[in-house]
Scaffold this motif. Structure first.
Motif, PDB file in Angstrom:
ATOM      1  N   MET A   1      -5.940  12.653  13.720  1.00 36.18           N
ATOM      2  CA  MET A   1      -6.645  11.277  13.687  1.00 36.18           C
ATOM      3  C   MET A   1      -5.238  10.192  13.594  1.00 36.18           C
ATOM      4  N   ARG A   2      -5.648   9.088  14.302  1.00 36.94           N
ATOM      5  CA  ARG A   2      -4.257   8.115  14.268  1.00 36.94           C
ATOM      6  C   ARG A   2      -4.376   7.387  12.961  1.00 36.94           C
ATOM      7  N   ALA A   3      -3.017   7.062  12.520  1.00 32.12           N
ATOM      8  CA  ALA A   3      -3.017   6.165  11.341  1.00 32.12           C
ATOM      9  C   ALA A   3      -2.830   4.618  11.618  1.00 32.12           C
ATOM     10  N   TRP A   4      -1.875   4.058  11.602  1.00 32.00           N
ATOM     11  CA  TRP A   4      -1.819   2.751  11.723  1.00 32.00           C
ATOM     12  C   TRP A   4      -0.389   2.347  12.099  1.00 32.00           C
ATOM     13  N   GLU A   5      -0.178   1.164  12.561  1.00 33.54           N
ATOM     14  CA  GLU A   5       1.331   0.975  12.961  1.00 33.54           C
ATOM     15  C   GLU A   5       2.129   0.564  11.794  1.00 33.54           C
ATOM     16  N   ALA A   6       3.258   1.296  12.084  1.00 31.70           N
ATOM     17  CA  ALA A   6       4.293   1.115  10.858  1.00 31.70           C
ATOM     18  C   ALA A   6       5.247  -0.407  10.812  1.00 31.70           C
ATOM     19  N   PRO A   7       5.310  -0.832   9.802  1.00 34.59           N
ATOM     20  CA  PRO A   7       6.114  -2.065   9.694  1.00 34.59           C
ATOM     21  C   PRO A   7       7.680  -1.770   9.702  1.00 34.59           C
ATOM     22  N   ASP A   8       8.218  -2.758  10.216  1.00 33.04           N
ATOM     23  CA  ASP A   8       9.872  -2.513  10.249  1.00 33.04           C
ATOM     24  C   ASP A   8      10.486  -2.273   8.908  1.00 33.04           C
ATOM     25  N   THR A  47     -12.726   7.813   0.506  1.00 33.41           N
ATOM     26  CA  THR A  47     -13.871   8.376   1.093  1.00 33.41           C
ATOM     27  C   THR A  47     -14.364   6.970   1.634  1.00 33.41           C
ATOM     28  N   PRO A  48     -14.402   7.113   2.929  1.00 29.51           N
ATOM     29  CA  PRO A  48     -14.780   5.900   3.586  1.00 29.51           C
ATOM     30  C   PRO A  48     -16.246   5.228   3.690  1.00 29.51           C
ATOM     31  N   TYR A  49     -16.570   4.664   2.440  1.00 30.47           N
ATOM     32  CA  TYR A  49     -17.857   3.955   2.366  1.00 30.47           C
ATOM     33  C   TYR A  49     -17.935   2.765   2.121  1.00 30.47           C
ATOM     34  N   GLN A 108     -15.430   2.125   8.252  1.00 28.69           N
ATOM     35  CA  GLN A 108     -14.643   1.756   7.033  1.00 28.69           C
ATOM     36  C   GLN A 108     -13.150   2.330   7.120  1.00 28.69           C
ATOM     37  N   ILE A 109     -12.988   3.618   7.987  1.00 28.19           N
ATOM     38  CA  ILE A 109     -11.570   3.790   8.067  1.00 28.19           C
ATOM     39  C   ILE A 109     -10.910   2.505   9.196  1.00 28.19           C
ATOM     40  N   ASP A 110     -11.310   2.121   9.941  1.00 35.72           N
ATOM     41  CA  ASP A 110     -11.043   1.215  10.698  1.00 35.72           C
ATOM     42  C   ASP A 110     -10.345  -0.248  10.049  1.00 35.72           C
ATOM     43  N   LEU A 111     -11.272  -0.297   9.031  1.00 34.47           N
ATOM     44  CA  LEU A 111     -10.992  -1.464   8.263  1.00 34.47           C
ATOM     45  C   LEU A 111      -9.994  -0.855   7.200  1.00 34.47           C
ATOM     46  N   PHE A 112      -9.792   0.103   7.051  1.00 36.19           N
ATOM     47  CA  PHE A 112      -8.849   0.541   5.952  1.00 36.19           C
ATOM     48  C   PHE A 112      -7.384   0.485   6.876  1.00 36.19           C
ATOM     49  N   ARG A 113      -7.489   0.998   7.898  1.00 40.05           N
ATOM     50  CA  ARG A 113      -6.226   0.538   8.813  1.00 40.05           C
ATOM     51  C   ARG A 113      -5.894  -0.600   9.082  1.00 40.05           C
ATOM     52  N   ARG A 114      -6.723  -1.608   9.100  1.00 34.91           N
ATOM     53  CA  ARG A 114      -6.249  -2.954   9.098  1.00 34.91           C
ATOM     54  C   ARG A 114      -5.802  -3.343   7.864  1.00 34.91           C
ATOM     55  N   ASP A 115      -6.383  -3.220   6.819  1.00 31.33           N
ATOM     56  CA  ASP A 115      -5.941  -3.636   5.435  1.00 31.33           C
ATOM     57  C   ASP A 115      -4.427  -3.025   5.308  1.00 31.33           C
ATOM     58  N   MET A 116      -4.081  -1.854   5.696  1.00 31.53           N
ATOM     59  CA  MET A 116      -2.946  -1.308   5.433  1.00 31.53           C
ATOM     60  C   MET A 116      -1.881  -2.222   6.082  1.00 31.53           C
ATOM     61  N   VAL A 117      -2.187  -2.333   7.429  1.00 27.13           N
ATOM     62  CA  VAL A 117      -1.201  -3.236   8.285  1.00 27.13           C
ATOM     63  C   VAL A 117      -0.940  -4.305   7.597  1.00 27.13           C
ATOM     64  N   SER A 118      -1.979  -5.022   7.169  1.00 28.53           N
ATOM     65  CA  SER A 118      -1.924  -6.343   6.636  1.00 28.53           C
ATOM     66  C   SER A 118      -0.826  -6.384   5.447  1.00 28.53           C
ATOM     67  N   LEU A 119      -0.969  -5.166   4.538  1.00 30.46           N
ATOM     68  CA  LEU A 119      -0.233  -5.109   3.577  1.00 30.46           C
ATOM     69  C   LEU A 119       0.922  -4.465   3.460  1.00 30.46           C
ATOM     70  N   VAL A 303     -13.069  -6.356  -5.930  1.00 28.04           N
ATOM     71  CA  VAL A 303     -12.221  -7.416  -5.042  1.00 28.04           C
ATOM     72  C   VAL A 303     -11.536  -6.568  -4.117  1.00 28.04           C
ATOM     73  N   THR A 304     -11.783  -7.015  -2.934  1.00 30.72           N
ATOM     74  CA  THR A 304     -11.499  -6.327  -1.808  1.00 30.72           C
ATOM     75  C   THR A 304     -10.261  -6.995  -1.256  1.00 30.72           C
ATOM     76  N   VAL A 305      -9.304  -6.188  -0.574  1.00 35.81           N
ATOM     77  CA  VAL A 305      -8.161  -7.019   0.428  1.00 35.81           C
ATOM     78  C   VAL A 305      -8.742  -7.911   1.383  1.00 35.81           C
ATOM     79  N   ARG A 306      -9.638  -7.373   1.945  1.00 37.80           N
ATOM     80  CA  ARG A 306     -10.341  -8.090   3.067  1.00 37.80           C
ATOM     81  C   ARG A 306     -10.975  -9.265   2.818  1.00 37.80           C
ATOM     82  N   GLY A 307     -11.504  -9.329   1.626  1.00 37.75           N
ATOM     83  CA  GLY A 307     -12.123 -10.524   1.045  1.00 37.75           C
ATOM     84  C   GLY A 307     -11.167 -11.605   0.895  1.00 37.75           C
TER      85      GLY A 307
END
Length: 413
Positions: A1-8, A47-49, A108-119, A303-307
């Protein structure tokens, strides 16, 4: 399964110290690499829910920091993380919401990936879905049965039998309680609260954890050498960590709510499978409260990162707010946390672009920041070192700005 894009991550010259972190099992800070040039990290995934709340973010940020500090010290880092994309809470949420459990997990996994990229969290080398490892997990359960570490329990509501791990069977590398240090009464209480079934009839010991759940009506299942069904909870991490990283790994990481039963039982499974300890150190993050209660999906005080991002928060400020607390401490989030971090970030940005001050002690500031994060990931101390440098008139240098980016993951200027 793909992870997410790595920051420099900048490569900062200099001699960085090798970090120590608090090992729950030993009760003290240790160097979990034990002098090796390789560091292997396994962090228990979501657990992605219902993701990504601040408790998740703080946990993955802590181990992101550990990986950054290891790399700054010149170590070769290998990192694996799972996602438990089939489990009771996920299935219950899907049923409640009237959606397919696979679609819920994927969203939820896709949301998690996006949050990890943002952080700007560094991705694992191996991001592993449990549903992709069912065959390998079932083989491990079958091996445990063959070697006497697992046994079947008749299951009236299934055509097959559930399979349990025998916690009292001696192993070469683990005895019940080794990793958590807890007494039996506490273990029984936590087992009942955290997904165990101490009152299940037919078990040899009330603490024996489920390895394989026989098929039930309406539940996902797979054919396997131990019958049709799906994995229990703890065995997945033992198998994935061993297969992807080799045992013992340097650090098994997660929130403090995983000390027992999850990490304790994962260690037992690994010892029975490989005759090796699961990890050199078990490192745990504290719990975050909000409105007087621990942040919890069941309580709904999330309190969510996305919120926060949707409300206009700078993701760097979220990261800085979390880094301003010791990773292993329990603490409470207040709305003022984000406002304070935003003001601090504005000061840091202005300092990075201002050009005023003296550069004579910039090298000393680099040394202080490195020393703080190497001392059990003391990120509040590192943040304070930056504040002190600014207040003392130290001019920002490219090396200082790069170090803050490399170790704290915050690009300023």
């Amino acid at each position: 399964m793909r992870a997410w894009e790595a920051p420099d991550v900048p490569d900062v010259p200099g001699n960085a110290p090798r970090p120590v972190v608090h090992d729950t099992a030993a009760g003290k800070p240790v160097d979990p690499t034990r002098g090796d040039d390789r560091a292997a990290l396994y962090v228990c995934g979501i657990t992605p829910y219902d993701t990504t709340h601040l408790g998740h973010a703080a946990t993955y940020l802590a181990f992101d920091t550990l990986g950054r500090v290891w790399r700054d010290a010149g170590l070769d880092v290998e990192y694996a993380q799972n996602t438990t994309d089939v489990d009771d809470p996920l299935l219950e949420r899907a049923t409640r919401d009237g959606v397919d459990w696979r679609e819920l997990a994927a969203s939820q996994i896709d949301l998690f990936r996006r949050d990890m990229v943002s952080l700007r969290i560094l991705p694992p080398d191996d991001f592993v879905a449990v549903t992709d490892e069912v065959e390998r997990i079932a083989e491990a359960v079958a091996f445990l049965q063959e070697t006497g570490y697992a046994y079947s329990v008749p299951t009236p509501d299934s055509a097959g039998d559930d399979v349990y791990f025998d916690v009292q069977r001696p192993t070469e590398a683990w005895v019940l309680g080794d990793e958590s240090g807890l007494d039996r009464d506490t273990m029984l209480t936590l087992s009942a609260e955290r997904g165990g079934d101490p009152d299940r009839a037919g078990k040899r010991d009330a603490l024996d954890p489920l390895l394989w759940r026989a098929v039930r009506a309406g539940e996902p299942s797979w054919e396997s050498p131990v019958g049709e069904g799906r994995p229990g909870w703890h065995i997945e991490c033992s198998v994935i960590a061993g297969d992807r990283l080799g045992l013992p790994i340097s650090v098994q990481g997660g929130g403090s709510d995983l000390v027992f039963p999850h990490h304790e039982m994962s260690a037992g499974h690994a010892a029975a499978l490989a005759h090796q300890p699961l990890a050199n150190a078990y490192v745990h993050t504290g719990m975050i409260a909000y409105q007087g209660e621990k942040i919890s999906k069941s309580l709904g005080n999330l309190v969510t990162v996305r919120g926060l991002l949707d409300d206009g928060a700078d993701p760097r400020a979220i990261r800085l707010a979390l880094l301003s607390h010791r990773y292993s401490d329990d603490w409470e989030w207040f709305d003022a946390e984000l406002a304070s971090a935003t003001r601090r970030l504005e000061t840091w940005d202005a300092w990075a672009t201002g050009g005023a001050g003296h550069a004579d002690d910039a090298v000393d500031v680099v040394t202080r920041i490195r020393a703080r994060v190497a001392d059990d990931l003391d990120t509040p101390g590192a943040v304070a070192a930056v504040d002190t440098a600014i207040a003392g008139g130290t001019r920002s240098t490219p090396e200082l700005v790069d170090l803050i980016d490399a170790l704290l993951g915050i690009r300023i200027g």
